[in-house]
Design a protein around this motif. Structure first.
Motif, PDB file in Angstrom:
ATOM      1  N   GLY A 321       0.797  -1.225   0.000  1.00  0.00           N
ATOM      2  CA  GLY A 321       0.000   0.000   0.000  1.00  0.00           C
ATOM      3  C   GLY A 321       0.824   1.266   0.000  1.00  0.00           C
ATOM      4  O   GLY A 321       0.262   2.361  -0.035  1.00  0.00           O
ATOM      5  N   SER A 322       2.154   1.156   0.033  1.00  0.00           N
ATOM      6  CA  SER A 322       2.980   2.362   0.072  1.00  0.00           C
ATOM      7  C   SER A 322       4.396   1.997  -0.355  1.00  0.00           C
ATOM      8  O   SER A 322       4.621   0.968  -1.002  1.00  0.00           O
ATOM      9  N   TYR A 323       5.366   2.838   0.030  1.00  0.00           N
ATOM     10  CA  TYR A 323       6.765   2.598  -0.296  1.00  0.00           C
ATOM     11  C   TYR A 323       7.622   3.397   0.672  1.00  0.00           C
ATOM     12  O   TYR A 323       7.131   4.300   1.372  1.00  0.00           O
ATOM     13  N   ILE A 324       8.906   3.073   0.712  1.00  0.00           N
ATOM     14  CA  ILE A 324       9.850   3.839   1.534  1.00  0.00           C
ATOM     15  C   ILE A 324      11.067   4.158   0.688  1.00  0.00           C
ATOM     16  O   ILE A 324      11.418   3.423  -0.237  1.00  0.00           O
ATOM     17  N   CYS A 325      11.700   5.312   0.998  1.00  0.00           N
ATOM     18  CA  CYS A 325      12.907   5.728   0.295  1.00  0.00           C
ATOM     19  C   CYS A 325      14.114   5.469   1.197  1.00  0.00           C
ATOM     20  O   CYS A 325      14.079   5.778   2.397  1.00  0.00           O
ATOM     21  N   VAL A 326      15.162   4.900   0.626  1.00  0.00           N
ATOM     22  CA  VAL A 326      16.376   4.611   1.386  1.00  0.00           C
ATOM     23  C   VAL A 326      17.572   5.147   0.625  1.00  0.00           C
ATOM     24  O   VAL A 326      17.502   5.420  -0.583  1.00  0.00           O
ATOM     25  N   CYS A 327      18.664   5.304   1.340  1.00  0.00           N
ATOM     26  CA  CYS A 327      19.903   5.757   0.721  1.00  0.00           C
ATOM     27  C   CYS A 327      20.855   4.581   0.555  1.00  0.00           C
ATOM     28  O   CYS A 327      20.833   3.642   1.355  1.00  0.00           O
ATOM     29  N   PRO A 328      21.697   4.608  -0.472  1.00  0.00           N
ATOM     30  CA  PRO A 328      22.657   3.522  -0.677  1.00  0.00           C
ATOM     31  C   PRO A 328      23.615   3.401   0.503  1.00  0.00           C
ATOM     32  O   PRO A 328      23.764   4.316   1.312  1.00  0.00           O
ATOM     33  N   LYS A 329      24.257   2.264   0.596  1.00  0.00           N
ATOM     34  CA  LYS A 329      25.212   2.014   1.659  1.00  0.00           C
ATOM     35  C   LYS A 329      26.338   3.038   1.585  1.00  0.00           C
ATOM     36  O   LYS A 329      26.855   3.347   0.506  1.00  0.00           O
ATOM     37  N   GLY A 330      26.695   3.592   2.724  1.00  0.00           N
ATOM     38  CA  GLY A 330      27.734   4.617   2.776  1.00  0.00           C
ATOM     39  C   GLY A 330      27.196   6.017   2.680  1.00  0.00           C
ATOM     40  O   GLY A 330      27.959   6.978   2.741  1.00  0.00           O
ATOM     41  N   GLN A 331      25.864   6.159   2.497  1.00  0.00           N
ATOM     42  CA  GLN A 331      25.240   7.478   2.428  1.00  0.00           C
ATOM     43  C   GLN A 331      24.126   7.568   3.468  1.00  0.00           C
ATOM     44  O   GLN A 331      23.613   6.548   3.953  1.00  0.00           O
ATOM     45  N   SER A 332      23.751   8.780   3.786  1.00  0.00           N
ATOM     46  CA  SER A 332      22.694   9.007   4.768  1.00  0.00           C
ATOM     47  C   SER A 332      21.724  10.040   4.242  1.00  0.00           C
ATOM     48  O   SER A 332      22.015  10.779   3.302  1.00  0.00           O
ATOM     49  N   GLY A 333      20.553  10.105   4.826  1.00  0.00           N
ATOM     50  CA  GLY A 333      19.511  11.047   4.422  1.00  0.00           C
ATOM     51  C   GLY A 333      18.180  10.341   4.284  1.00  0.00           C
ATOM     52  O   GLY A 333      18.051   9.135   4.552  1.00  0.00           O
TER      53      GLY A 333
END
Length: 755
Positions: A321-333
């Motif tokens: 029903g939705s989604y999440i945004c993630v950052c690649p390994k070694g990055q943050s945000g």
């Protein structure tokens, strides 16, 4: 190369070409054309989604392809019909269906007289937000009727246009009332009838307008042109209808029935529908498909469809029903297009981690310390409780339920952490606070300053006995607290201050007449008599003074403050104690011998009587030497026949002279230097009560002046008069002895002042 080898080589090449050629993908089904198993999904290019359907299923015997009879469609000659009306489109998400509806016309050339159009749609309503009602022609008006079988009512709307024989003002593209008019359609119109009329005679013709037309049309699907006045080139127009499921049931009604509930998985039911009856189903946010189909709505993979706010598809992780945004390994945000991703600052993370670890250790250490302090405080309270005789009190208190043990926390809360604004008294033995218990009871809490570890057993005995004292003129002891270093006592709260205040405060003195003074003296004497003779164990108060006599709201006397009190065993007449008391009230004999007896309270009460009569303080360095000590001054006034001059202003009148003299005689008896010669408190109480009773009978004072003169004559008759003598010695010796004792008081005694 042989033929066989050549064929094998060709087959390999063909296989490689086929593998290299991309396979055509099938468009994902958006769910709007989902039908039941074995049912037709379209007719002539028009999709037929469930709950609509055509006939029965071919794979499930006797299974209808539609939800309810109003959604049963037909497909003759590859054209989709609902009844005899052609269906152009079905929209599941908006619950709408487009159908082709004929126009109504009336012509004046005699060839085609009149055509009316009846739209019989009992299960659908004409959409008021998607359609317009239009009339075309000069001198034309049209009506749109709607009838309701439920209550036999009819409603209508319409418009008119007049040219009066001229088409000069008619413009292409304008349907504003000249040549063409249009109106909105009211909501919930069904079972409608369209009718067109002309203002002219049917046989009369106009060169530019032969017919009048009226029709319902889907918005943006008709544009007026001037040439339409001669002949409208259309016989039918698309019209949008609203539909709903459940007939007249609401979502809740249908849900309760269970089997008839049309909304399936991951859907929402909505009662607010344009049709005015039934309900519609919609897919939840993040889902798609047919909400009426048994499979329900399915999850939308926003990461594949691009319906996300992540930096890229690779940063997107689909959820139900939705989604999440993630950052690649070694990055943050946050990984969104707005915030993006940044390379991690490992040094910063190390600092943050170390700080978090330090904070965790600090918090853990604080919690351990607080736990340790809490346990330490509990053990300290237990130590004080045992040290102050709590176990003895519990053991001896089993025989009596009068003694209540208060916790230190409750008394702390009752006094707002011993707020100085709640202090109502201070003394040599402690401070008294006003407090309010949890049950709203107002109490006086005495926080002592002195503790004697060797007197624990006696203290507990005093608490038990004092809590059992039930005398209207003794302040009631409610209980104690033993969890503090110095025990605290809880008394009933007396609201009107002390006798000392009423004697020496000019603002209160005016309301304190002789009758009240005599009554308070009698009540105080009765209370002391009770302590000396009526209590289970005789109690010597040891600090009788006007400041320890409280007055309640009715000005009733209440003897208080037993901090210096002592029990006198039944087999003893005196106790050897360290001299304690308040300067000016102390028994001279007790100061010399340290032998405490009940007669010590008698002497102190004599000073209180002298205080009531003269209005002077028991001891004052501000006055002349002969008036420094009230007891000495009062006895000298009696001896020298100047008692009336020594009385406080305002208490003497013709009616109470005799009573005042008799009370003065009692005071002189109480102030005798030798304790054995003093009367008991019981005798004093009886004499004072007798004076009060006699004052209520008029015959006593019939010869008031004569009696007074006789009594005055009796006072100074000789130095051996028992009315004021303090021993068997002569007058000169007596005075010398008294003066010597007073001087000894000043040299030897250094006691705390009044509490």
């Amino acid at each position: 190369m042989t033929l066989k080898a050549t064929l094998v080589l060709l087959l390999i090449v063909v296989a490689l070409v086929l593998l290299a050629t991309p396979t055509p993908t099938i468009a994902a089904d958006d769910g709007n054309n989902q039908t039941l198993e074995g049912c037709r999904s379209d007719c002539g290019g028009v999709r037929v989604p469930y709950p609509f359907g055509i006939g029965n299923s071919s794979s499930v015997p006797h299974k209808s392809c539609f939800l309810q009879s109003s959604f049963n469609l037909a497909c003759p000659n590859s054209t989709l019909y609902w009844g005899n009306i052609e269906v152009l489109d079905i929209n599941i998400s908006q619950a709408k269906v487009d159908m082709s509806i004929p126009i109504s016309s009336i012509c004046r050339d005699g060839r085609n007289n009149y055509t009316g159009v009846s739209i019989n749609t009992p299960s659908f309503t004409i959409s008021s937000e998607d359609n317009k009602f239009i009339s075309v022609g000069c001198d034309t008006y049209g009506y749109l009727y709607s009838s309701y079988k439920e209550d036999n009512t009819t409603y209508a709307t319409g418009c008119l246009t007049r040219c009066y024989g001229s088409s000069r003002e008619v413009e292409d593209g304008h349907c504003s009332g000249i040549g063409c008019c249009q109106v909105d359609i009211p909501p919930k119109m069904k079972m409608t009838f369209v009718k067109s009329f002309s203002f002219y005679n049917f046989n009369q013709t106009l060169s530019f307008n032969n017919c009048s037309y009226s029709f319902v049309v889907k918005k943006e699907n008709y544009t007026f042109y001037k040439e339409h006045l001669k002949k409208l080139p259309f016989d039918e127009f698309p019209v949008v209808f609203d539909w709903s499921v459940g007939n007249k049931e609401t979502c809740e009604d249908s849900r309760k029935r269970g089997t008839s509930y049309a909304c399936k998985g991951n859907t929402t039911c909505n009662d607010s529908v344009p049709t005015g009856y039934g309900y519609i189903c919609q897919c939840n946010k993040g889902f798609q498909g047919n909400p009426y189909h048994p499979l329900g709505c399915t999850d939308i993979d926003e990461c594949k469809t691009g319906q996300h706010s992540c930096v890229s598809d690779h940063n997107c992780h689909n959820t139900n029903g939705s989604y999440i945004c993630v950052c690649p390994k070694g990055q943050s945000g946050k990984g969104t297009k707005e915030d993006g991703c940044q390379k991690k600052n490992f040094l910063l993370h190390i600092v943050i981690g170390a700080s978090a670890g330090f904070i965790a250790i600090l918090v853990g250490t604080c919690l351990l310390y607080l736990t340790y302090q809490k346990r330490k405080l509990i053990k300290l309270k237990e130590k004080f409780f045992e040290q102050n005789g709590g176990l003895i009190l519990l053991q001896q208190g089993e025989e009596s339920s009068h003694t209540k043990i208060f916790t230190a926390d409750k008394l702390k809360k009752a006094t707002n952490n011993y707020d100085e604004n709640l202090i109502i008294g201070r003394g040599g033995y402690g401070t008294v606070f006003k407090g309010v218990l949890e049950n709203k009871t107002i109490v006086a809490i005495k926080k002592s300053k002195i503790v004697d570890p060797d007197q624990v057993v006696q203290f507990i005995n005093e608490v038990i006995v004092l809590s059992q004292i039930n005398h209207r003129n003794v302040v009631k002891l409610l209980g104690c607290c033993l969890e503090t270093e110095v025990p605290m006592l809880v008394y009933e709260f007396i609201s009107n201050g002390t006798l000392f205040d009423f004697i020496h405060n000019e603002n209160k003195r005016n309301y304190f007449n002789w009758e009240n003074r005599l009554r308070i003296a009698t009540e105080t004497a009765g209370a002391l008599s009770y302590l000396h003779s009526a209590a289970s164990i005789p109690i010597v108060h040891r600090d009788v003074k006007s400041a320890n006599i409280l007055l309640d709201e009715d000005y009733t006397a209440k003897v208080s403050d037993f901090g210096a009190s002592r029990f006198v065993p039944l087999d003893q007449t005196a106790l050897a104690t360290m001299v304690q008391g308040t300067f000016g009230y102390l028994d001279p004999e007790y100061m010399q011998t340290s032998q405490l007896t009940e007669k010590s309270d008698v002497y102190s009460f004599g000073v209180v009587l002298a205080e009531l009569l003269t209005g002077k303080k028991p001891f004052s360095f501000e006055k002349s030497e002969e008036k420094t000590n009230l007891a000495k001054y009062f006895l000298s006034c009696v001896k020298e026949d100047c008692l009336l001059e020594a009385l406080q202003v305002g208490i003497l009148n013709e009616e109470n002279k005799q009573e005042i003299v008799e009370v003065a005689i009692i005071a002189t008896k109480c102030l005798r230097l030798t304790g054995e010669e003093r009367p008991s408190m019981k005798e004093v109480a009886m004499e004072l009560e007798g004076i009060r009773l006699m004052s209520k009978h008029h015959w006593v004072n019939n010869n008031g002046d004569k009696n007074f003169e006789e009594t005055q004559h009796l006072l100074p008759i000789s130095s051996s008069s028992e009315r004021y003598e303090h021993g068997n010695s002569s007058s000169g010796q007596q005075t010398t002895e008294y003066d010597s004792i007073i001087k000894d008081q000043e040299v030897l005694i250094a006691l705390p002042s009044g509490r």
